[in-house]
Design an enzyme around this catalytic site. Structure first.
Site, PDB file in Angstrom:
ATOM      1  N   HIS A   1       8.808 -31.710 -25.147  1.00 55.01           N
ATOM      2  CA  HIS A   1       8.559 -32.606 -24.009  1.00 55.01           C
ATOM      3  C   HIS A   1       7.176 -32.362 -23.400  1.00 55.01           C
ATOM      4  O   HIS A   1       6.919 -32.753 -22.265  1.00 55.01           O
ATOM      5  CB  HIS A   1       9.662 -32.423 -22.954  1.00 55.01           C
ATOM      6  CG  HIS A   1      11.018 -32.751 -23.506  1.00 55.01           C
ATOM      7  ND1 HIS A   1      11.435 -34.031 -23.774  1.00 55.01           N
ATOM      8  CD2 HIS A   1      12.028 -31.928 -23.886  1.00 55.01           C
ATOM      9  CE1 HIS A   1      12.659 -33.992 -24.282  1.00 55.01           C
ATOM     10  NE2 HIS A   1      13.038 -32.743 -24.362  1.00 55.01           N
TER      11      HIS A   1
ATOM     12  N   LYS B   1       6.277 -10.051 -18.929  1.00 57.56           N
ATOM     13  CA  LYS B   1       5.921  -8.680 -19.346  1.00 57.56           C
ATOM     14  C   LYS B   1       4.573  -8.671 -20.058  1.00 57.56           C
ATOM     15  O   LYS B   1       3.714  -7.839 -19.808  1.00 57.56           O
ATOM     16  CB  LYS B   1       7.003  -8.107 -20.291  1.00 57.56           C
ATOM     17  CG  LYS B   1       8.224  -7.515 -19.621  1.00 57.56           C
ATOM     18  CD  LYS B   1       8.036  -6.312 -18.781  1.00 57.56           C
ATOM     19  CE  LYS B   1       7.765  -6.647 -17.329  1.00 57.56           C
ATOM     20  NZ  LYS B   1       8.814  -7.233 -16.551  1.00 57.56           N
TER      21      LYS B   1
ATOM     22  N   ARG C   1       1.647   1.731  -5.932  1.00 57.77           N
ATOM     23  CA  ARG C   1       1.879   0.716  -4.905  1.00 57.77           C
ATOM     24  C   ARG C   1       0.620  -0.090  -4.593  1.00 57.77           C
ATOM     25  O   ARG C   1       0.705  -1.146  -3.980  1.00 57.77           O
ATOM     26  CB  ARG C   1       2.376   1.367  -3.613  1.00 57.77           C
ATOM     27  CG  ARG C   1       3.681   2.142  -3.765  1.00 57.77           C
ATOM     28  CD  ARG C   1       4.028   2.831  -2.469  1.00 57.77           C
ATOM     29  NE  ARG C   1       4.270   1.854  -1.438  1.00 57.77           N
ATOM     30  CZ  ARG C   1       5.452   1.269  -1.229  1.00 57.77           C
ATOM     31  NH1 ARG C   1       6.458   1.591  -1.995  1.00 57.77           N
ATOM     32  NH2 ARG C   1       5.621   0.368  -0.281  1.00 57.77           N
TER      33      ARG C   1
ATOM     34  N   GLU D   1       1.704  -9.334 -17.589  1.00 54.76           N
ATOM     35  CA  GLU D   1       1.456  -8.200 -16.688  1.00 54.76           C
ATOM     36  C   GLU D   1       0.668  -7.075 -17.360  1.00 54.76           C
ATOM     37  O   GLU D   1      -0.219  -6.482 -16.764  1.00 54.76           O
ATOM     38  CB  GLU D   1       2.781  -7.609 -16.211  1.00 54.76           C
ATOM     39  CG  GLU D   1       3.527  -8.425 -15.187  1.00 54.76           C
ATOM     40  CD  GLU D   1       4.742  -7.660 -14.681  1.00 54.76           C
ATOM     41  OE1 GLU D   1       4.636  -7.065 -13.606  1.00 54.76           O
ATOM     42  OE2 GLU D   1       5.756  -7.644 -15.384  1.00 54.76           O
TER      43      GLU D   1
ATOM     44  N   GLU E   1      11.076 -13.830 -19.031  1.00 51.10           N
ATOM     45  CA  GLU E   1      10.829 -12.402 -18.779  1.00 51.10           C
ATOM     46  C   GLU E   1       9.863 -11.826 -19.818  1.00 51.10           C
ATOM     47  O   GLU E   1       8.950 -11.064 -19.496  1.00 51.10           O
ATOM     48  CB  GLU E   1      12.145 -11.611 -18.784  1.00 51.10           C
ATOM     49  CG  GLU E   1      12.014 -10.106 -18.726  1.00 51.10           C
ATOM     50  CD  GLU E   1      11.281  -9.543 -17.515  1.00 51.10           C
ATOM     51  OE1 GLU E   1      10.937  -8.348 -17.543  1.00 51.10           O
ATOM     52  OE2 GLU E   1      11.002 -10.319 -16.568  1.00 51.10           O
TER      53      GLU E   1
ATOM     54  N   LYS F   1       3.598  -2.284  -7.294  1.00 47.42           N
ATOM     55  CA  LYS F   1       5.000  -2.121  -7.683  1.00 47.42           C
ATOM     56  C   LYS F   1       5.958  -2.826  -6.740  1.00 47.42           C
ATOM     57  O   LYS F   1       6.855  -3.558  -7.164  1.00 47.42           O
ATOM     58  CB  LYS F   1       5.349  -0.634  -7.768  1.00 47.42           C
ATOM     59  CG  LYS F   1       6.754  -0.353  -8.232  1.00 47.42           C
ATOM     60  CD  LYS F   1       6.969  -0.834  -9.644  1.00 47.42           C
ATOM     61  CE  LYS F   1       8.365  -0.673 -10.193  1.00 47.42           C
ATOM     62  NZ  LYS F   1       8.581  -1.350 -11.441  1.00 47.42           N
TER      63      LYS F   1
ATOM     64  N   CYS G   1       0.850  -1.193   0.000  1.00 44.29           N
ATOM     65  CA  CYS G   1       0.000   0.000   0.000  1.00 44.29           C
ATOM     66  C   CYS G   1       0.883   1.239   0.000  1.00 44.29           C
ATOM     67  O   CYS G   1       2.092   1.158   0.165  1.00 44.29           O
ATOM     68  CB  CYS G   1      -0.889  -0.005   1.240  1.00 44.29           C
ATOM     69  SG  CYS G   1      -1.838  -1.513   1.402  1.00 44.29           S
TER      70      CYS G   1
ATOM     71  N   ASN H   1       0.689  -0.149   6.160  1.00 40.68           N
ATOM     72  CA  ASN H   1       1.159  -0.912   4.998  1.00 40.68           C
ATOM     73  C   ASN H   1       1.858  -2.150   5.544  1.00 40.68           C
ATOM     74  O   ASN H   1       2.812  -2.027   6.313  1.00 40.68           O
ATOM     75  CB  ASN H   1       2.136  -0.062   4.182  1.00 40.68           C
ATOM     76  CG  ASN H   1       2.810  -0.896   3.091  1.00 40.68           C
ATOM     77  OD1 ASN H   1       2.246  -1.870   2.617  1.00 40.68           O
ATOM     78  ND2 ASN H   1       4.027  -0.512   2.740  1.00 40.68           N
ATOM     79  N   GLY H   2       1.364  -3.337   5.191  1.00 40.50           N
ATOM     80  CA  GLY H   2       1.976  -4.556   5.722  1.00 40.50           C
ATOM     81  C   GLY H   2       0.903  -5.547   6.134  1.00 40.50           C
ATOM     82  O   GLY H   2      -0.254  -5.431   5.710  1.00 40.50           O
TER      83      GLY H   2
ATOM     84  N   TRP I   1      -3.686  -1.885  -1.412  1.00 43.70           N
ATOM     85  CA  TRP I   1      -3.644  -3.128  -2.173  1.00 43.70           C
ATOM     86  C   TRP I   1      -4.111  -4.187  -1.192  1.00 43.70           C
ATOM     87  O   TRP I   1      -3.400  -4.547  -0.257  1.00 43.70           O
ATOM     88  CB  TRP I   1      -2.230  -3.448  -2.651  1.00 43.70           C
ATOM     89  CG  TRP I   1      -2.200  -4.554  -3.644  1.00 43.70           C
ATOM     90  CD1 TRP I   1      -2.269  -4.447  -5.001  1.00 43.70           C
ATOM     91  CD2 TRP I   1      -2.077  -5.965  -3.401  1.00 43.70           C
ATOM     92  NE1 TRP I   1      -2.210  -5.692  -5.596  1.00 43.70           N
ATOM     93  CE2 TRP I   1      -2.094  -6.643  -4.632  1.00 43.70           C
ATOM     94  CE3 TRP I   1      -1.967  -6.733  -2.239  1.00 43.70           C
ATOM     95  CZ2 TRP I   1      -2.003  -8.034  -4.736  1.00 43.70           C
ATOM     96  CZ3 TRP I   1      -1.890  -8.113  -2.350  1.00 43.70           C
ATOM     97  CH2 TRP I   1      -1.901  -8.741  -3.594  1.00 43.70           C
TER      98      TRP I   1
HETATM   99  C1  AGP Z   1       7.998  -7.112 -12.740  1.00 42.11           C
HETATM  100  O1  AGP Z   1       7.551  -6.436 -13.827  1.00 42.11           O
HETATM  101  C2  AGP Z   1       7.141  -7.052 -11.582  1.00 42.11           C
HETATM  102  N1  AGP Z   1       6.854  -5.752 -11.179  1.00 42.11           N
HETATM  103  C3  AGP Z   1       7.600  -7.943 -10.438  1.00 42.11           C
HETATM  104  O2  AGP Z   1       7.720  -9.257 -10.907  1.00 42.11           O
HETATM  105  C4  AGP Z   1       8.926  -7.531  -9.776  1.00 42.11           C
HETATM  106  O3  AGP Z   1       9.989  -7.818 -10.611  1.00 42.11           O
HETATM  107  C5  AGP Z   1       9.084  -8.308  -8.463  1.00 42.11           C
HETATM  108  O4  AGP Z   1       8.005  -7.998  -7.633  1.00 42.11           O
HETATM  109  C6  AGP Z   1      10.408  -7.984  -7.777  1.00 42.11           C
HETATM  110  O5  AGP Z   1      10.429  -6.655  -7.393  1.00 42.11           O
HETATM  111  P1  AGP Z   1      11.810  -5.988  -6.914  1.00 42.11           P
HETATM  112  O6  AGP Z   1      12.745  -6.007  -8.064  1.00 42.11           O
HETATM  113  O7  AGP Z   1      11.402  -4.614  -6.503  1.00 42.11           O
HETATM  114  O8  AGP Z   1      12.318  -6.809  -5.766  1.00 42.11           O
END
Ligand code: AGP
Length: 606
Positions: free
Chosen positions: A502, A483, A27, A486, A479, A601, A2, A97-98, A71
């Protein structure tokens, strides 16, 4: 996950709260709320909804307030579950937050004493607990309550008995104070404070602080009172604005040349004889005797870690493994003496990576970090490390930070090869030459953005997609798929090309395109045989290859070329088209590519 913001000072707090939430919205953005001069406003949805609702406030002149963008972890996104939460009297307001892990038993204990609850959240339990222990001293009540909770928190607490005072605390979730002449600010990360100050105090785990308009006091875990360690941050607010791009994600992809420049600046020795990583000099001796390295990370950062492993094993012969933070932290780690652990993280706040580093420290291992956010928890928890200097990354999908992570991992490989003397001079020379060329070569790749956009337009309606690659491009296939998932919500998978037959090849067909990452390198022919297998199942193919591959258009009409560089660095350039494809398809599907659904994020909870 959050975003928290608070202010007490001489100016009206409401504009500070709203601007702060807008800066922190990446966030978490399923509901938001604020407390201003004792008035509460909470709304489901984006910060804009809350901003509109502040018209309900009878008095907006208060100079102290706190706010939150959420969040959800416990309890759906509803007004009742939105923050701030209150104690039983309604006089104490709290944003958090937490996660409070023992919230159920604490709630049961309070309910047994007749205290009623209005939400399904863990946070309301903390507010009620503080109220339960409140006898006029808010700091004391907060410390008593926090001694009873287990979990992670960054909190701001206010009570109407001391309307210009805020009590803040952190354990595991980030809290940073902003010091100015007009007041005291508090937020989950510096970007929300940069419009007002660069004088920051990063609260450490277990610390509690009291803020008043002219004063702040930090109480350490041991109860020592001090003013906190003030730091000055380097980046400014302008970097955090869109600068004319449609989205932060687009801007951050097009920052590639300067991001690569910043990652290598001052780190390649002028005579190209090697590299200098100032942040590791203090532990160079220990790094020289490293027997094994474990890279720990999450999400995109873990895929960068997988490429780091290939670099370290292929060029400096250092046995390296890659561990996902959420698994590593609960597993028995068999680390031989002389082993080290390297955290790779953009935010520096990812809970599972942070906990893994703490575990490694408890096991007496050398801990290192590659971190983007200056002063973040993992940067301060690790013994030494290297900053990415990529600037704030606002879009949830990691793009420039991932590019910078690969670049810093290649610098680390050169650094370790140098002090262990295990890097062949010819490799060092070529890698250093091509590293210095990367910023310009990234410009060349970005010049083909409109071509990539046209391909994205052609494939925007797909519902499934497979990314394949071999060796350096196998981790990049993961990766690429992440992307796309996401930012477009398309079901996508990344696969080592040789693994397809396989099982997963059963998925393929005319409605299941395949994106093949295949530079003209030592495994190109092998990858092409896999592409032929894919085409035999009539899957459409997009080929991302190097500009020396003159036969590419015979493979498929949809070819994206990138400049050829040293194999270890090639994924850095191949990454950019992957990011642009995901971006353009997401935009073409009308989605919010900066704040995709269900994501946030920095993942500061388990
Ligand atoms: C990637 O696009 C995402 N936002 C997510 O997978 C991110 O890489 C992951 O949460 C790790 O975050 P960090 O690099 O801030 O530790």
């Amino acid at each position: 996950m959050c975003g928290i913001i608070g202010y007490t000072g001489s100016r009206e707090a409401l504009p500070v709260l709203i601007a702060g939430l807008e800066a922190l919205e990446y966030r978490g953005y399923d509901s938001a709320g604020l407390s201003l001069g004792g008035q509460l406003v909470k709304k489901v949805g984006k910060v804009a909804v809350l901003k509109a609702a502040t018209a309900e406030l009878t008095d907006t002149t208060a100079t102290t307030g706190l706010a939150h963008t959420r969040w959800a972890t416990h309890g759906e996104p509803t007004e009742a579950n939105a923050h701030p939460h209150t104690d039983a009297t309604g006089h104490i307001h709290l944003v958090h937050n937490g996660i409070i892990e023992n919230w159920r038993e604490l709630r049961a204990g309070l309910e047994a004493q007749g205290i009623a609850f209005y939400s399904a959240t863990d946070t309301e339990v903390l507010a009620k607990l503080i109220g339960h222990h409140y006898t006029g001293d808010l700091l004391a009540a907060v410390r008593t309550a926090l001694a009873l909770v287990r979990g992670a928190y960054g909190i701001v607490v206010w009570s109407n008995d001391a309307p210009d005072t805020l009590v803040v605390a952190r354990l595991g979730s980030p809290i940073v104070l902003g010091i100015t002449d007009d007041g005291r600010y508090v937020a989950s990360d510096p970007t929300a404070l940069l419009p007002y100050t660069k004088r920051l105090v990063f609260l450490a785990d277990g610390e509690v602080a009291t803020l008043t308009p002219t004063h702040h006091q930090v109480v350490s875990v041991q109860g020592d009172i001090y003013s906190g360690k003030e730091e000055e941050v380097s980046f400014d607010i302008e970097v955090a604005k869109k600068e004319g791009y449609a989205h932060f994600m687009e801007k951050e992809i097009f920052e590639a040349p300067s991001v690569l420049e910043n990652a290598i600046r001052g780190r390649i020795l002028p005579d190209h004889s090697g590299v200098k990583l100032g942040g590791l000099e203090a532990v160079a001796g220990e790094v020289a005797t490293l027997s094994q390295l474990t890279i720990v990370a999450c999400g995109s950062a873990s895929f960068a870690g997988q490429l780091g492993r290939l670099m370290l094993e292929e060029y400096v012969g250092l046995p390296t493994t890659v561990e996902i933070g959420s698994e590593y932290r609960y597993r028995r780690t068999l680390a031989p003496s002389g082993a080290g652990v390297l955290a790779v993280t953009q935010s520096g706040e990812t809970a599972d990576t942070l906990a893994s580093i703490k575990l490694a420290k408890d096991n007496g291992l050398l801990t290192l970090g590659i971190v983007n956010v200056v002063g973040s928890s993992i940067a301060r928890e690790t013994a030494a490390g290297v900053y990415n200097h990529a600037g704030p990354e606002v879009a949830v999908a990691s793009t420039k930070a991932f590019l910078s992570q690969l670049t810093v991992l290649s610098l680390l490989t050169l650094f370790i090869g140098q002090i262990k003397d295990t890097l062949k001079p010819e490799d060092r020379a070529t890698i250093l030459r091509d590293l210095a060329r990367l910023p310009d070569l990234a410009k060349t790749v970005l010049e083909s953005a409109s071509h990539i956009k046209a391909i994205a337009e052609k494939y925007k309606a797909m519902e499934n997609c497979m990314y394949i690659g071999r060796k350096w491009h196998a981790p990049l296939a993961y990766e690429g798929a992440l992307k796309l998932k996401e930012t477009t919500y398309i079901h996508a998978e990344g696969y080592p090309a040789g693994e397809l037959k396989h099982g997963s090849i059963a998925l393929l067909g005319p409605d299941f395109p395949v994106i093949a990452l295949a530079p003209l390198d030592e495994v190109y022919e092998k990858t092409m045989s896999n592409v032929e297998e894919v085409k035999a199942r009539r899957s459409p193919v997009i080929l991302i290859t190097t500009d020396d591959n003159h036969g590419a258009s015979e493979i498929t009409p949809d070819v994206i070329e990138v400049p050829k560089v040293h194999p270890m660095l090639q994924p850095i350039l191949t990454t950019i088209p992957l990011q642009l494809l995901a971006y353009y398809i997401g935009v073409a599907r009308g989605l919010n590519v900066d704040q995709p659904r269900n994501l946030a994020k920095s993942v500061t909870v388990e």
